[in-house]
Write a protein that holds these residues in place. Structure first.
Motif, PDB file in Angstrom:
ATOM      1  N   MET A 163       3.190   6.154  -5.469  1.00 31.66           N
ATOM      2  CA  MET A 163       2.983   6.293  -6.911  1.00 31.66           C
ATOM      3  C   MET A 163       1.700   7.068  -7.209  1.00 31.66           C
ATOM      4  N   GLY A 164       0.933   7.338  -6.198  1.00 26.47           N
ATOM      5  CA  GLY A 164      -0.408   7.867  -6.387  1.00 26.47           C
ATOM      6  C   GLY A 164      -0.529   9.376  -6.355  1.00 26.47           C
ATOM      7  N   ASP A 165       0.588  10.061  -6.446  1.00 29.70           N
ATOM      8  CA  ASP A 165       0.552  11.521  -6.569  1.00 29.70           C
ATOM      9  C   ASP A 165       1.080  11.892  -7.958  1.00 29.70           C
ATOM     10  N   PRO A 166       0.368  12.725  -8.694  1.00 31.51           N
ATOM     11  CA  PRO A 166       0.761  13.032 -10.075  1.00 31.51           C
ATOM     12  C   PRO A 166       2.188  13.555 -10.208  1.00 31.51           C
ATOM     13  N   LEU A 215       4.506  10.664  -9.539  1.00 31.03           N
ATOM     14  CA  LEU A 215       4.430   9.683 -10.623  1.00 31.03           C
ATOM     15  C   LEU A 215       5.183  10.175 -11.852  1.00 31.03           C
ATOM     16  N   ARG A 216       5.068  11.477 -12.154  1.00 30.87           N
ATOM     17  CA  ARG A 216       5.808  12.041 -13.294  1.00 30.87           C
ATOM     18  C   ARG A 216       7.305  11.875 -13.082  1.00 30.87           C
ATOM     19  N   ALA A 219       0.836  -1.201   0.000  1.00 33.37           N
ATOM     20  CA  ALA A 219       0.000   0.000   0.000  1.00 33.37           C
ATOM     21  C   ALA A 219       0.872   1.254   0.000  1.00 33.37           C
ATOM     22  N   GLU A 220       1.936   1.215   0.760  1.00 30.86           N
ATOM     23  CA  GLU A 220       2.836   2.364   0.836  1.00 30.86           C
ATOM     24  C   GLU A 220       3.459   2.674  -0.526  1.00 30.86           C
ATOM     25  N   ILE A 221       3.859   1.642  -1.235  1.00 27.43           N
ATOM     26  CA  ILE A 221       4.438   1.861  -2.565  1.00 27.43           C
ATOM     27  C   ILE A 221       3.387   2.429  -3.519  1.00 27.43           C
ATOM     28  N   PHE A 222       2.209   1.850  -3.502  1.00 25.20           N
ATOM     29  CA  PHE A 222       1.131   2.368  -4.356  1.00 25.20           C
ATOM     30  C   PHE A 222       0.805   3.819  -3.990  1.00 25.20           C
ATOM     31  N   ARG A 223       0.763   4.087  -2.703  1.00 28.14           N
ATOM     32  CA  ARG A 223       0.448   5.439  -2.253  1.00 28.14           C
ATOM     33  C   ARG A 223       1.453   6.449  -2.797  1.00 28.14           C
TER      34      ARG A 223
END
Lengths: 102, 102
Positions: free
Chosen positions: B18-21, B24-25, B12-16
């Motif tokens: 990655m979950g900010d634009p 992620l950019r 979840a922490e890794i996904f989280r």
DNA sequence: TTAATACATGAACATGTTTTCATATATTAA
DNA sequence: TTAATATATGAAAACATGTTCATGTATTAA
């Protein structure tokens, strides 16, 4: 591969939704087939209300989809990409660290 | 596949992250090879300070790793799983909706 | 050493998110 | 219709996060 700004934001949104432990648990339980809301609440230990709130977000982002059967509503993965992404991440965490990292 | 609670939280922490634009950019720019912080700031349009803050989080989660060369610090993906996960998600967004969804 | 470049960090502000609680809606059975 | 079960939703509380700004540290060159 180049992404548009909208695509980047869309991907970030999906990752963000997967990035909460409660929501991720719910999602993972749904990967192997449809599960009813009450069963998800029991399996995750979260309240039915909280599970329902999270399911709404997951459904709105087309990560999960819902199907009512009588009194119950069953949720499962919207498509195989979702299964693949989560599966890859599980592999990532399951594996020991790679060479060369600090 | 069954996950421990710690593993679930780690994923979840890794996904989280990655979950900010913005983050992620930054991450996507690092997938094809090492990029310096200043170049990431230019490419993303974010301030060097903000990029650095985000890089610290991505690095702490072992999503990216850093290597200093002279005055510059280059960041790239910590391993291929990261590349695979992001690649899968790009495929997911690039594809038209599947049959049967509501 | 001093100056210039490149990056990192702490604190604070502004915003957003998760969770709970109370209440509402849908479905089925009596 | 009434009651019981199952799920959904709105509002508020509690908590977390992204961003900026000012400042600090590392590296190289003069």
């Amino acid at each position: 591969m180049a992404l548009t700004n909208d695509q980047t934001v869309e991907i970030a949104e999906i990752f963000r939704l997967m990035g909460d432990p409660t929501r991720l648990r719910i999602l993972i339980y749904c990967l192997d087939g449809p599960v009813a809301v009450g069963d998800l609440a029991q399996a995750t230990g979260a309240s039915p209300s909280l599970v329902s709130h999270h399911l709404r977000l997951l459904r709105a982002a087309r990560i999960l989809r819902a199907e009512r059967r009588g009194k119950k509503v069953y949720y499962d993965a919207a498509d195989d990409h979702i299964r693949t992404v989560v599966g890859d991440m599980i592999d990532h965490v399951a594996e020991p660290a790679e060479d060369g990292e600090d």
